[in-house]
Design a protein around this motif. Structure first.
Motif, PDB file in Angstrom:
ATOM      1  N   GLU A  18       0.813  -1.215   0.000  1.00 28.45           N
ATOM      2  CA  GLU A  18       0.000   0.000   0.000  1.00 28.45           C
ATOM      3  C   GLU A  18       0.850   1.269   0.000  1.00 28.45           C
ATOM      4  OE1 GLU A  18      -3.027   0.395   2.916  1.00 28.45           O
ATOM      5  OE2 GLU A  18      -4.144  -1.369   2.262  1.00 28.45           O
ATOM      6  N   LEU A  19       2.136   1.152  -0.231  1.00 28.61           N
ATOM      7  CA  LEU A  19       2.978   2.341  -0.130  1.00 28.61           C
ATOM      8  C   LEU A  19       2.552   3.411  -1.130  1.00 28.61           C
ATOM      9  CD1 LEU A  19       5.279   3.590   1.414  1.00 28.61           C
ATOM     10  CD2 LEU A  19       6.873   2.580  -0.232  1.00 28.61           C
ATOM     11  N   ARG A  20       2.313   3.009  -2.402  1.00 27.65           N
ATOM     12  CA  ARG A  20       1.852   3.984  -3.395  1.00 27.65           C
ATOM     13  C   ARG A  20       0.535   4.601  -2.953  1.00 27.65           C
ATOM     14  NH1 ARG A  20       3.621   0.247  -7.131  1.00 27.65           N
ATOM     15  NH2 ARG A  20       5.329   0.915  -8.471  1.00 27.65           N
ATOM     16  N   LEU A  21      -0.390   3.754  -2.534  1.00 30.72           N
ATOM     17  CA  LEU A  21      -1.708   4.236  -2.107  1.00 30.72           C
ATOM     18  C   LEU A  21      -1.574   5.214  -0.955  1.00 30.72           C
ATOM     19  CD1 LEU A  21      -4.829   3.990  -2.192  1.00 30.72           C
ATOM     20  CD2 LEU A  21      -4.606   2.107  -0.564  1.00 30.72           C
ATOM     21  N   PHE A  22      -0.825   4.847   0.053  1.00 25.64           N
ATOM     22  CA  PHE A  22      -0.664   5.679   1.242  1.00 25.64           C
ATOM     23  C   PHE A  22      -0.103   7.059   0.883  1.00 25.64           C
ATOM     24  CE2 PHE A  22       2.062   7.147   4.757  1.00 25.64           C
ATOM     25  CZ  PHE A  22       1.122   7.246   5.777  1.00 25.64           C
ATOM     26  N   LEU A  23       0.977   7.082   0.106  1.00 27.46           N
ATOM     27  CA  LEU A  23       1.598   8.350  -0.257  1.00 27.46           C
ATOM     28  C   LEU A  23       0.696   9.170  -1.171  1.00 27.46           C
ATOM     29  CD1 LEU A  23       5.266   7.131  -0.823  1.00 27.46           C
ATOM     30  CD2 LEU A  23       4.378   8.409   1.135  1.00 27.46           C
ATOM     31  N   ASP A  24       0.002   8.502  -2.114  1.00 24.57           N
ATOM     32  CA  ASP A  24      -0.877   9.234  -3.025  1.00 24.57           C
ATOM     33  C   ASP A  24      -2.054   9.870  -2.285  1.00 24.57           C
ATOM     34  OD1 ASP A  24       0.766   8.549  -5.081  1.00 24.57           O
ATOM     35  OD2 ASP A  24      -0.579   7.097  -6.012  1.00 24.57           O
ATOM     36  N   VAL A  25      -2.594   9.158  -1.300  1.00 25.09           N
ATOM     37  CA  VAL A  25      -3.732   9.694  -0.549  1.00 25.09           C
ATOM     38  C   VAL A  25      -3.342  10.952   0.226  1.00 25.09           C
ATOM     39  CG1 VAL A  25      -5.264   9.268   1.427  1.00 25.09           C
ATOM     40  CG2 VAL A  25      -5.029   7.549  -0.374  1.00 25.09           C
ATOM     41  N   PHE A  26      -2.193  10.909   0.883  1.00 23.28           N
ATOM     42  CA  PHE A  26      -1.857  11.995   1.807  1.00 23.28           C
ATOM     43  C   PHE A  26      -0.950  13.083   1.212  1.00 23.28           C
ATOM     44  CE2 PHE A  26      -3.024   8.504   4.677  1.00 23.28           C
ATOM     45  CZ  PHE A  26      -3.951   9.161   5.481  1.00 23.28           C
ATOM     46  N   LEU A  27      -0.254  12.789   0.109  1.00 19.29           N
ATOM     47  CA  LEU A  27       0.747  13.755  -0.355  1.00 19.29           C
ATOM     48  C   LEU A  27       0.635  14.168  -1.815  1.00 19.29           C
ATOM     49  CD1 LEU A  27       3.957  12.298   1.364  1.00 19.29           C
ATOM     50  CD2 LEU A  27       2.543  14.203   2.141  1.00 19.29           C
ATOM     51  N   GLU A  28       0.104  13.310  -2.690  1.00 17.82           N
ATOM     52  CA  GLU A  28       0.239  13.594  -4.121  1.00 17.82           C
ATOM     53  C   GLU A  28      -0.461  14.870  -4.557  1.00 17.82           C
ATOM     54  OE1 GLU A  28       0.043  11.522  -8.539  1.00 17.82           O
ATOM     55  OE2 GLU A  28      -1.098  10.606  -6.900  1.00 17.82           O
ATOM     56  N   SER A  85     -15.384  16.488  -0.820  1.00 20.23           N
ATOM     57  CA  SER A  85     -14.708  15.782   0.277  1.00 20.23           C
ATOM     58  C   SER A  85     -13.897  14.602  -0.242  1.00 20.23           C
ATOM     59  CB  SER A  85     -15.734  15.304   1.307  1.00 20.23           C
ATOM     60  OG  SER A  85     -16.662  14.401   0.712  1.00 20.23           O
ATOM     61  N   ASP A  86     -13.348  14.744  -1.435  1.00 18.44           N
ATOM     62  CA  ASP A  86     -12.497  13.707  -2.018  1.00 18.44           C
ATOM     63  C   ASP A  86     -11.408  13.326  -1.023  1.00 18.44           C
ATOM     64  OD1 ASP A  86     -10.896  12.137  -3.683  1.00 18.44           O
ATOM     65  OD2 ASP A  86     -10.014  13.863  -4.705  1.00 18.44           O
ATOM     66  N   VAL A  87     -11.259  12.032  -0.744  1.00 12.54           N
ATOM     67  CA  VAL A  87     -10.270  11.601   0.249  1.00 12.54           C
ATOM     68  C   VAL A  87      -8.858  12.019  -0.153  1.00 12.54           C
ATOM     69  CG1 VAL A  87      -9.957   9.314  -0.812  1.00 12.54           C
ATOM     70  CG2 VAL A  87      -9.465   9.625   1.615  1.00 12.54           C
ATOM     71  N   VAL A  88      -8.615  12.150  -1.458  1.00 11.50           N
ATOM     72  CA  VAL A  88      -7.294  12.555  -1.935  1.00 11.50           C
ATOM     73  C   VAL A  88      -7.151  14.078  -1.971  1.00 11.50           C
ATOM     74  CG1 VAL A  88      -5.695  12.358  -3.902  1.00 11.50           C
ATOM     75  CG2 VAL A  88      -7.113  10.422  -3.266  1.00 11.50           C
ATOM     76  N   GLY A  89      -8.271  14.796  -1.965  1.00 10.14           N
ATOM     77  CA  GLY A  89      -8.223  16.257  -2.030  1.00 10.14           C
ATOM     78  C   GLY A  89      -7.744  16.778  -3.369  1.00 10.14           C
ATOM     79  N   ALA A  90      -8.095  16.066  -4.456  1.00  9.62           N
ATOM     80  CA  ALA A  90      -7.524  16.383  -5.761  1.00  9.62           C
ATOM     81  C   ALA A  90      -8.474  17.108  -6.706  1.00  9.62           C
ATOM     82  CB  ALA A  90      -7.049  15.087  -6.431  1.00  9.62           C
ATOM     83  N   VAL A  91      -9.742  17.269  -6.347  1.00  9.48           N
ATOM     84  CA  VAL A  91     -10.717  17.861  -7.271  1.00  9.48           C
ATOM     85  C   VAL A  91     -10.414  19.341  -7.487  1.00  9.48           C
ATOM     86  CG1 VAL A  91     -13.147  18.364  -7.668  1.00  9.48           C
ATOM     87  CG2 VAL A  91     -12.486  16.209  -6.570  1.00  9.48           C
ATOM     88  N   LYS A  92     -10.425  19.756  -8.768  1.00  7.96           N
ATOM     89  CA  LYS A  92     -10.251  21.160  -9.136  1.00  7.96           C
ATOM     90  C   LYS A  92     -11.465  21.586  -9.952  1.00  7.96           C
ATOM     91  CE  LYS A  92      -5.187  20.763  -9.393  1.00  7.96           C
ATOM     92  NZ  LYS A  92      -3.980  20.932 -10.248  1.00  7.96           N
ATOM     93  N   ALA A  93     -11.964  22.789  -9.689  1.00 10.23           N
ATOM     94  CA  ALA A  93     -13.196  23.251 -10.342  1.00 10.23           C
ATOM     95  C   ALA A  93     -13.167  23.151 -11.865  1.00 10.23           C
ATOM     96  CB  ALA A  93     -13.501  24.687  -9.906  1.00 10.23           C
TER      97      ALA A  93
END
Length: 277
Positions: free
Chosen positions: A54-64, A228-236
């Motif tokens: 899950e390393l990719r998943l973990f880093l992508d969720v919190f940092l990407e 409320s995207d868990v990744v916080g990646a949505v842009k208008a």
């Protein structure tokens, strides 16, 4: 990291930033008075993240998403977005118009994704490649949730735009997604009181020999979790509205048996170098 494969520029960059990273973490330990027990718990947690792949998943969720914000600052053209952990290289090469690889009983509702690819100067980018991937109508990605042997490159393709930069891709509407929540990343989110959900979306990597590459996602306006995207990646600018076509003749022409959705989006890529006057 294989030190023998690190070029001189990357080596110099690493020597510059890594000590800063370590000092930042040390400062955090001092400020938050991290105990030795807490440190050991954190180490064990990170080991579990790696052991459960899950390393990719973990880093992508919190940092990407933060990396994307920094890396794209000041960039003209279509907004960038995160790549996420589910990209697979080597998808089949298809010429527009095309249908993405799919199963005979693909779940969900059909969708036609179309538009143009242009430079930020407005010129069409003939032969631009759109590397497209998405979850299916049951929120599953091929090669991850769907075994590769069962459906190789399902809903994945490298689509070549026509001479006017136009593309048309028949696919299926992806479902609202949730990241893997039965491992350490999901456990941490639960402890933090956060859900594991992502709004419905489709991924695209765009390339053209004269332009900077673009990695982005398009989000469906009728989807929950846009705010409320868990990744916080949505842009208008990347939120798009789906249309609906129910004309029997058009449905039949496409070989479909039901009404289909439409998604239209025009991409703009910045040139690698300013064009000569």
């Amino acid at each position: 990291m294989n030190a023998s494969k690190v070029d001189s520029a990357a080596r110099e960059r690493l020597r510059d930033v890594f000590p800063d990273l370590v000092e930042t973490l040390k400062d955090f330990i001092r400020r938050r008075e991290v105990s030795h027990e807490e440190y050991r718990q954190a180490v064990e947690f990170l080991c579990r993240v790696a052991q459960q792949d899950e390393l990719r998943l973990f880093l992508d969720v919190f940092l990407e998403a933060t990396v994307d914000q920094v890396d794209s600052a000041g960039r003209p053209g279509t907004a960038t977005c995160v790549e996420g952990p589910y990209y697979v290289a080597g998808a089949p090469v298809l010429r527009s118009p095309c249908v993405l690889p799919h199963r005979a009983s693909e779940p969900g509702e059909p969708m036609v994704f179309s538009g143009t690819v242009r430079g930020t100067d407005g010129e069409p980018l003939s032969g631009a490649v759109l590397d497209v991937w998405q979850a299916d109508g049951a929120a599953a990605y091929s090669h991850f949730h769907i075994p590769k042997e069962e459906a190789p490159y399902n809903l994945r393709g490298q689509v070549i735009a026509d001479e006017l930069g136009r593309f048309e891709i028949q696919t299926w509407v992806s479902a609202v997604c949730h990241i893997r929540d039965n491992g350490p990343t999901g456990e941490l989110l639960a402890v933090l009181g956060r859900h594991p959900m992502r709004p419905a979306h489709i991924h695209v990597k765009l390339t053209h020999e004269t332009c900077l590459p673009l990695t982005t996602q398009l989000y469906f306006s009728n989807s929950p979790y846009l705010d409320s995207d868990v990744v916080g990646a949505v842009k208008a600018p990347l939120i798009v509205q789906l249309g609906k076509r129910d004309d029997p003749a058009e449905i039949a022409r496409r070989g479909l048996k039901q009404p289909f959705h439409t998604l239209r989006y025009d991409f703009a890529l910045p040139r690698r170098l300013a064009k000569a006057a």
